[in-house]
Structure formats: structure tokens, C-alpha cells
Write a protein that holds these residues in place. Structure first.
Motif, PDB file in Angstrom:
ATOM      1  N   GLU A   1       0.956  -1.151   0.062  1.00  0.00           N
ATOM      2  CA  GLU A   1      -0.155  -0.230   0.089  1.00  0.00           C
ATOM      3  C   GLU A   1       0.905   1.193  -0.106  1.00  0.00           C
ATOM      4  O   GLU A   1       2.142   1.143   0.511  1.00  0.00           O
ATOM      5  N   HIS A   2       0.501   2.219  -0.730  1.00  0.00           N
ATOM      6  CA  HIS A   2       1.254   3.397  -0.475  1.00  0.00           C
ATOM      7  C   HIS A   2       0.317   4.751  -0.300  1.00  0.00           C
ATOM      8  O   HIS A   2      -0.833   4.476  -0.517  1.00  0.00           O
ATOM      9  N   TYR A   3       0.979   5.750  -0.185  1.00  0.00           N
ATOM     10  CA  TYR A   3       0.254   7.354   0.025  1.00  0.00           C
ATOM     11  C   TYR A   3       0.378   8.140  -1.219  1.00  0.00           C
ATOM     12  O   TYR A   3       1.289   8.661  -1.425  1.00  0.00           O
ATOM     13  N   PRO A   4      -0.341   7.821  -2.377  1.00  0.00           N
ATOM     14  CA  PRO A   4      -0.242   8.726  -3.463  1.00  0.00           C
ATOM     15  C   PRO A   4       0.164  10.041  -3.356  1.00  0.00           C
ATOM     16  O   PRO A   4      -0.773  10.656  -2.697  1.00  0.00           O
ATOM     17  N   GLY A   5       0.859  10.622  -4.088  1.00  0.00           N
ATOM     18  CA  GLY A   5       1.167  12.082  -3.747  1.00  0.00           C
ATOM     19  C   GLY A   5       2.439  12.292  -2.617  1.00  0.00           C
ATOM     20  O   GLY A   5       3.514  12.570  -3.296  1.00  0.00           O
ATOM     21  N   MET A   6       2.036  11.758  -1.518  1.00  0.00           N
ATOM     22  CA  MET A   6       3.296  11.829  -0.673  1.00  0.00           C
ATOM     23  C   MET A   6       4.464  10.910  -1.233  1.00  0.00           C
ATOM     24  O   MET A   6       5.521  11.161  -0.992  1.00  0.00           O
TER      25      MET A   6
ATOM     26  N   HIS B   1       9.741   2.167  -7.663  1.00  0.00           N
ATOM     27  CA  HIS B   1       9.010   1.387  -6.640  1.00  0.00           C
ATOM     28  C   HIS B   1       7.724   0.962  -7.037  1.00  0.00           C
ATOM     29  O   HIS B   1       6.879   1.821  -7.521  1.00  0.00           O
TER      30      HIS B   1
ATOM     31  N   ARG C   1      11.418   6.141   5.238  1.00  0.00           N
ATOM     32  CA  ARG C   1      10.893   7.256   5.096  1.00  0.00           C
ATOM     33  C   ARG C   1      10.014   7.648   3.860  1.00  0.00           C
ATOM     34  O   ARG C   1       9.537   8.709   3.555  1.00  0.00           O
ATOM     35  N   ALA C   2       9.892   6.324   3.037  1.00  0.00           N
ATOM     36  CA  ALA C   2       8.872   6.658   2.014  1.00  0.00           C
ATOM     37  C   ALA C   2       7.650   5.668   2.367  1.00  0.00           C
ATOM     38  O   ALA C   2       7.642   4.905   3.039  1.00  0.00           O
TER      39      ALA C   2
ATOM     40  N   PHE D   1       5.341   3.465   2.089  1.00  0.00           N
ATOM     41  CA  PHE D   1       5.087   2.169   1.790  1.00  0.00           C
ATOM     42  C   PHE D   1       4.545   1.464   2.942  1.00  0.00           C
ATOM     43  O   PHE D   1       5.394   1.641   3.840  1.00  0.00           O
ATOM     44  N   TRP D   2       3.775   0.493   2.843  1.00  0.00           N
ATOM     45  CA  TRP D   2       3.508  -0.331   3.673  1.00  0.00           C
ATOM     46  C   TRP D   2       3.192  -1.935   3.295  1.00  0.00           C
ATOM     47  O   TRP D   2       2.360  -1.946   2.379  1.00  0.00           O
ATOM     48  N   LYS D   3       4.065  -2.872   3.555  1.00  0.00           N
ATOM     49  CA  LYS D   3       3.928  -4.257   3.166  1.00  0.00           C
ATOM     50  C   LYS D   3       3.059  -5.121   4.079  1.00  0.00           C
ATOM     51  O   LYS D   3       3.001  -4.975   5.084  1.00  0.00           O
TER      52      LYS D   3
END
Lengths: 81, 146
Positions: free
Chosen positions: B49-54, B79, B117-118, B120-122
Motif C-alpha cells: 500500500e502507499h500514499y499517492p502524492g506523498m 518502486h 521514510r517513503a 509504503f506499507w507491506k
């Protein structure tokens, strides 16, 4: 302001984002407001040391002020790479 | 400098070749690729999962720091997010510098910062269910050396 949740914070609260009307001055004040809402919020915010926060997509501290902030995101420590 | 966040697979050979070509002042190109590994056996998938934009902003910031600090001629970060199978490539970084020490160090710096610091969550999916991967203290500690 828009409040976003990611990973298990999103799962525990049960939604990815919501609009929150708040007078909270700092992130921690906002957390206190959310904790009082319902048990699922209290559970998600039980231990803020297990959480990270971003203000307008920049990592921040829990004592950071919310003046002018439009987007707050709560999530667990990141696991990229 | 190029930062890419995508759900589709990337062609490592093509990316590495394109990056390594045309850098006239760099004598050293380093690439690193992260692969989904099945540590305990029974991993069905890795969900990211990630935080689009950030995500894009954070990766651009991290890559920019690396370029400045090691005077890189170029840097590349790719990534992926979404559902990946064991053995699939999750991400790659590439650095181009005059000398190999800078290229290696900058690649390690990119990896250390990407891990912690990026946004993303696995999550690992096995026959028993799905579990979020916990951040490791050693990854956080790795930032202290920079």
C-alpha cells in the motif's frame, strides 16, 4: 480538514479517509478528539508511539500545530524498499 | 533524476541498460533491486500500500538529497505497489557517479531512506491470512549512519 488512514490504522478505523471538523490546535489534540469518538478510534490511537503522522504529505511530530493544514495522515512506521 | 511509482512490473534489464547508457562523466553505475522473498515458506503474495502524492514527493526528496550529497550525475528510483508474487521485483535504484564509492554509498543511502521514510506499507499474505510487516528497529537505526 481531510484525515487519511493507511495500513492497519485504516483497517482498524474502517475507512481510508474522512473530513473532520475540529478545533484541535495540534496533532495530539486531534488524536484526543478522535479517541473520544468510538472504540475503533480509541483502539487505533491507543499507542501513538506506534504511529507516524504526515501534515500536507510531510512527516511531522505529534506536537506539531495544525494551523493552515489541509490534510493529516496517520499510519504505522513505513516498510518500503 | 527519475522517480517512478507504479503497480505494473518494470523491465530491470531495460531500465539498467537505459540508465547506464549516455552518462559521459560517470565512471560508475550501481544498481540495486529488491525482490519479494518467501522467508518462512508459504507466502502467497506481498501487498504493498502507499500514499499517492506523498510517495512521489518523498522519493523525489530522498533522491535529490542523494544527488546533492554524492554529486551524482543521475539517480533512478522505481518502486511498485499493489499485489506482487514471490520472486517479483518490488523496486530498483540506480546511481551514476564519477567514482564507485560514491555510487555505492548513494545507492545504500537511497535504500536506507526508502525503507523507513517513503510511505509504503507491506502486507504478507499466506494460507493463514494476511499480516502487516512490522518496521524493524535495525532499519530505523540504519539512518543514523548518514
Amino acid at each position: 480538514m481531510d484525515v487519511l488512514y493507511f495500513a492497519w490504522v485504516r483497517e482498524r478505523i474502517g475507512l481510508p479517509r474522512e473530513v473532520v471538523e475540529t478545533q484541535a490546535a495540534t496533532v495530539m489534540d486531534l488524536v484526543e478528539d478522535l479517541r473520544k469518538r468510538e472504540e475503533r478510534y480509541a483502539a487505533a490511537f491507543a499507542d501513538v508511539t506506534a504511529l507516524r503522522v504526515a501534515l500536507d504529505q510531510q512527516l511531522a511530530d505529534f506536537d506539531a500545530p495544525l494551523d493552515g493544514v489541509r490534510e493529516v495522515a496517520f499510519f504505522p512506521p513505513m516498510t518500503g524498499g | 533524476m527519475r522517480v517512478v511509482v507504479q503497480d505494473a512490473p518494470f523491465d530491470f534489464g531495460q531500465e539498467a541498460d537505459a540508465f547506464a547508457t549516455g552518462h559521459t562523466v560517470s565512471g560508475a553505475i550501481v544498481t540495486f533491486t529488491g525482490v519479494v522473498r518467501d522467508v518462512a515458506g508459504g507466502l502467497k503474495a506481498m501487498e504493498i500500500e502507499h500514499y499517492p502524492g506523498m510517495t512521489e514527493a518523498a522519493l523525489t526528496e530522498i533522491a535529490g538529497q542523494a544527488v546533492t550529497r554524492w554529486s551524482l550525475e543521475d539517480a533512478l528510483v522505481i518502486h511498485r505497489y499493489g499485489t506482487l508474487a514471490p520472486g517479483e521485483m518490488i523496486m530498483m535504484v540506480a546511481t551514476a557517479a564519477r567514482h564507485r564509492k560514491d555510487a555505492f554509498e548513494a545507492a545504500e543511502y537511497l535504500m536506507d531512506y526508502l525503507k523507513s521514510r517513503a510511505p509504503f506499507w507491506k502486507r504478507e499474505v499466506t494460507a493463514d491470512g494476511a499480516e502487516w510487516v512490522a518496521a524493524r528497529a535495525v532499519d530505523e537505526d540504519a539512518l543514523n549512519r548518514w
